[in-house]
Design a protein around this motif. Structure first.
Motif, short mmCIF file in Angstrom:
data_model
loop_
_atom_site.label_atom_id
_atom_site.label_comp_id
_atom_site.label_asym_id
_atom_site.label_seq_id
_atom_site.Cartn_x
_atom_site.Cartn_y
_atom_site.Cartn_z
N ILE A 266 0.84 -1.21 0.00
CA ILE A 266 0.00 0.00 0.00
C ILE A 266 0.87 1.25 0.00
CG2 ILE A 266 -1.70 1.32 1.32
CD1 ILE A 266 -2.77 -1.41 2.35
N LYS A 267 1.96 1.21 0.77
CA LYS A 267 2.86 2.36 0.84
C LYS A 267 3.48 2.66 -0.52
CE LYS A 267 5.14 2.65 4.65
NZ LYS A 267 6.13 2.44 5.73
N GLU A 268 3.86 1.61 -1.25
CA GLU A 268 4.43 1.80 -2.59
C GLU A 268 3.39 2.38 -3.55
OE1 GLU A 268 7.59 1.44 -3.93
OE2 GLU A 268 8.04 1.45 -1.78
N ILE A 269 2.17 1.86 -3.47
CA ILE A 269 1.10 2.35 -4.34
C ILE A 269 0.83 3.83 -4.05
CG2 ILE A 269 -1.37 2.14 -4.88
CD1 ILE A 269 -1.06 -0.88 -4.21
N GLY A 270 0.88 4.20 -2.76
CA GLY A 270 0.58 5.56 -2.35
C GLY A 270 1.58 6.60 -2.83
N LYS A 271 2.75 6.16 -3.32
CA LYS A 271 3.73 7.10 -3.86
C LYS A 271 3.27 7.69 -5.20
CE LYS A 271 7.76 4.91 -1.68
NZ LYS A 271 9.02 4.15 -1.92
N GLU A 272 2.44 6.93 -5.91
CA GLU A 272 2.02 7.35 -7.26
C GLU A 272 0.51 7.50 -7.39
OE1 GLU A 272 3.60 4.53 -9.98
OE2 GLU A 272 5.68 5.14 -9.66
N LYS A 273 -0.24 6.96 -6.43
CA LYS A 273 -1.71 6.98 -6.51
C LYS A 273 -2.28 7.57 -5.22
CE LYS A 273 -1.31 4.33 -10.23
NZ LYS A 273 -1.60 4.80 -11.61
#
Length: 231
Positions: free
Chosen positions: A172-179
């Protein structure tokens, strides 16, 4: 991605589930949606995704009304509901390929997402054979498969063991960098680990919408702040 909610009201009979909700999101961030049971969190998420009909107000995604542009809007949204509905008789990879076909996504993306959420060893099993934790991963996989601009997650780590919780949080943290991610959870440690902003909803109204540091404010912990705001 921009999301603007104005005067959103939703009733079930005489009960007011959402009462004049106003929210503006314009940056890629992970937002914690907090509130006691029955506060209106799931109703809000289902309204944004178009699952529930809006009674009053409007929701604009990238400046377009989601009611008037429902198909286009849904292409930009990924949703993992709390009950995580899955086709239990399908094999994991078969199910994700089915979802990919609905979105006209290349086959290679299915393998990418399987690896991303950590279900490679389980991809040839039927979904009914999976533990609850792995079923959550499959649900998360379908939600991110089409690379949505807005990801809405309702209790995404529900039923996971501590190691799985850390792994899914990292995804989720990785996704939150771009989304943009809207995350509903009762786990305050999860909010602290992931979120930069908190929206607190109680009895269908927004009590607080602020950066997490401001929400915590003078309180010693997020739990104390939550208890104080919600009584």
């Amino acid at each position: 991605m921009s999301l603007k909610i104005s005067g959103l009201t939703k009733k079930f009979g005489e009960q007011i589930a959402l009462d004049g909700i106003n929210i503006t999101i314009s940056n890629n961030e992970i937002i914690g949606l907090l509130g006691p049971n029955g506060a209106g969190k799931s109703t809000l998420m289902k309204s944004i995704t178009g699952v529930l009909k809006i009674d009053e107000g409007e929701i604009l995604l990238d400046d377009k009304n989601i009611t008037e542009n429902d198909i286009e809007s849904k292409k930009k949204i990924g949703f993992l509901p709390e009950n995580n509905p899955l086709y239990n008789e399908m094999f994991v990879k078969e199910y994700l390929q089915f979802v990919a076909n609905l979105h006209h996504i290349r086959k290679e993306r299915v393998e990418e997402v399987i690896g991303l959420v950590g279900i490679t060893p389980e991809k040839s099993k039927k979904i009914l054979q999976l533990s609850k934790g792995y079923k959550q991963r499959v649900g998360l996989a379908q939600a991110i498969l089409h690379e949505p601009d807005l990801l809405i997650l309702d209790e995404p780590t529900n039923g996971l063991d501590p190691n799985q919780i850390v792994e899914i949080r990292n995804v989720i943290k990785e996704i939150g960098k771009e989304k943009t991610v809207i995350l509903s959870t009762h786990i305050m440690q999860e909010v602290e680990a992931l979120c930069s902003r908190v929206i607190l909803i109680h009895q269908g109204k927004i009590l607080q919408d602020s950066p997490i540091s401001e929400f915590k404010g003078k309180f010693g912990s997020l739990e104390e702040a939550f208890q104080s705001y919600t009584g």
